[in-house]
Design a protein around this motif. Sequence first.
Motif, short mmCIF file in Angstrom:
data_model
loop_
_atom_site.label_atom_id
_atom_site.label_comp_id
_atom_site.label_asym_id
_atom_site.label_seq_id
_atom_site.Cartn_x
_atom_site.Cartn_y
_atom_site.Cartn_z
N TRP A 222 0.64 -1.25 -0.12
CA TRP A 222 -0.10 -0.03 0.12
C TRP A 222 0.92 1.14 -0.17
CZ3 TRP A 222 -5.37 -0.87 0.33
CH2 TRP A 222 -5.61 -2.08 0.43
N HIS A 223 0.47 2.11 -0.98
CA HIS A 223 1.03 3.51 -0.94
C HIS A 223 0.56 4.06 0.40
CE1 HIS A 223 2.70 3.50 -5.10
NE2 HIS A 223 3.22 2.56 -4.29
N LEU A 224 1.44 4.64 1.31
CA LEU A 224 0.97 5.53 2.73
C LEU A 224 0.54 6.89 2.15
CD1 LEU A 224 3.52 4.01 5.15
CD2 LEU A 224 1.12 3.18 4.71
N PRO A 225 -0.64 7.46 3.13
CA PRO A 225 -0.88 8.75 2.77
C PRO A 225 0.07 9.74 2.66
CG PRO A 225 -2.39 7.73 4.45
CD PRO A 225 -1.21 6.96 4.01
N SER A 226 0.22 10.78 1.60
CA SER A 226 1.23 11.78 1.41
C SER A 226 0.52 12.79 1.21
CB SER A 226 2.28 10.97 0.41
OG SER A 226 2.80 10.15 0.71
N PRO A 227 1.35 14.03 1.63
CA PRO A 227 0.33 15.46 1.42
C PRO A 227 0.44 15.66 -0.18
CG PRO A 227 2.42 15.56 2.58
CD PRO A 227 2.27 14.30 2.44
N GLU A 228 -0.22 16.63 -0.35
CA GLU A 228 -0.04 17.23 -1.77
C GLU A 228 1.14 17.44 -2.53
OE1 GLU A 228 -1.10 21.12 0.69
OE2 GLU A 228 -1.15 18.74 0.77
N THR A 229 1.31 16.98 -3.68
CA THR A 229 2.67 17.29 -4.58
C THR A 229 2.80 18.26 -5.13
OG1 THR A 229 2.69 14.99 -4.81
CG2 THR A 229 3.92 16.08 -6.09
N PHE A 288 -5.10 3.67 -0.64
CA PHE A 288 -5.06 3.62 0.87
C PHE A 288 -6.31 4.58 1.43
CE2 PHE A 288 -4.02 4.44 5.24
CZ PHE A 288 -3.04 3.13 5.60
N GLU A 289 -6.47 5.56 0.69
CA GLU A 289 -7.72 6.52 1.27
C GLU A 289 -8.84 5.90 1.04
OE1 GLU A 289 -9.45 10.97 0.54
OE2 GLU A 289 -7.23 10.53 0.00
N ARG A 290 -9.13 5.38 -0.05
CA ARG A 290 -10.43 4.63 -0.49
C ARG A 290 -10.64 3.57 0.53
NH1 ARG A 290 -8.62 4.89 -5.76
NH2 ARG A 290 -8.11 2.60 -5.68
N ALA A 296 -3.74 12.26 4.58
CA ALA A 296 -2.34 12.68 4.91
C ALA A 296 -2.58 14.13 5.55
CB ALA A 296 -1.50 12.87 3.65
N THR A 297 -1.55 14.28 6.56
CA THR A 297 -1.64 15.65 7.31
C THR A 297 -1.35 16.61 6.00
OG1 THR A 297 -0.64 14.53 9.15
CG2 THR A 297 -0.58 17.20 8.83
N PRO A 298 -2.18 17.85 5.95
CA PRO A 298 -2.05 18.81 5.11
C PRO A 298 -0.31 19.26 5.14
CG PRO A 298 -4.08 19.32 6.05
CD PRO A 298 -3.50 18.19 7.01
#
Length: 318
Positions: A222-229, A288-290, A296-298
């Motif tokens: 799983w790709h873990l939550p990451s903030p906006e790129t 992951f989010e779905r 992710a934290t902003p």
Amino acid sequence: MTDNEELHVVFGTGPVGMAVMDVLIRRGPRRVRMVNRTGRAHVSDGVEVVGGDATDEVFAREASKGASVVYFALNPPYNKWPELFPPLQAGVLEGAASVGAKLIAIENLYMYGPTEGRPLTEDLPHAPNTRKGAIRARMSEKLMEAHTSGKVRVAIGRASDYFGPRVLASAAGEQVFGRAVEGKSAQLAGDPDQPHTYTYAPDIGKGLVVLGEREEALGQAWHLPSPETLTTREFVEMIFQEVGKPARVQAPPKILLRAIGLFNPGIRETIEMLYEFEEPFVVDDSRFEREFGEQATPLREAIQRTVRWYREERPAGT
């Protein structure tokens, strides 16, 4: 805490292992055992610390005794990967298997190799073009083989270059946050104007704990939550905004890095991974989010917390 509380064993007391500890303590009640080579670490009250060599399967089994979930968050120095990383994983895998625990492993994204700017998703084939990428691919395949064979139940969390409290040795660690707080130029590698995903270390800890809690996570990466790129330059500019200083960036050319690498093993090992910073490197964490509803934290909030740690909480001498 009582003896009948669930035990979670975390191999590794670096930023990721400690982020896992933080989440486990907050979510309690449960017992937490941290494992590293020295047996020393700055941990929360009530957390046990055990020291030893995780490549020794006898030690790994003993350290895992009583665990319901084992987390593999060890990471040897870059130049020691070939001889240390696979045996460390093998030892921890044996420890988890010996007690019937779930094994939750953190990985990076090296196994995918260059993607010509396409977003990174979990269904990409392993196509590494580097030595460290090949090691990562083999290790990941070993974990999935262990799960498929029924030896141990495994879930893998993958994250990009990370930043946050306790993070020093990272592309977004001391050379960026530490120097910005000190009013110095951030030192970058590659093209700072390419989009690049950075992952917040506390989100990695939370994501790994979620994988340990959810049965449907097992047998998958799983790709873990990451903030906006953003581009790396935009990311660094946000850091300097938080610091309250004008943004200053240094991005030495590859030929200079090669020269420095003749004398610096860490820099030498970094050079083969520069492709990640020379093309768009965008991580898709939507699966992951779905599945788990975790976000992710902003980015601005994550940067604020990281700057605060560097200014106020970073231990002297680190």
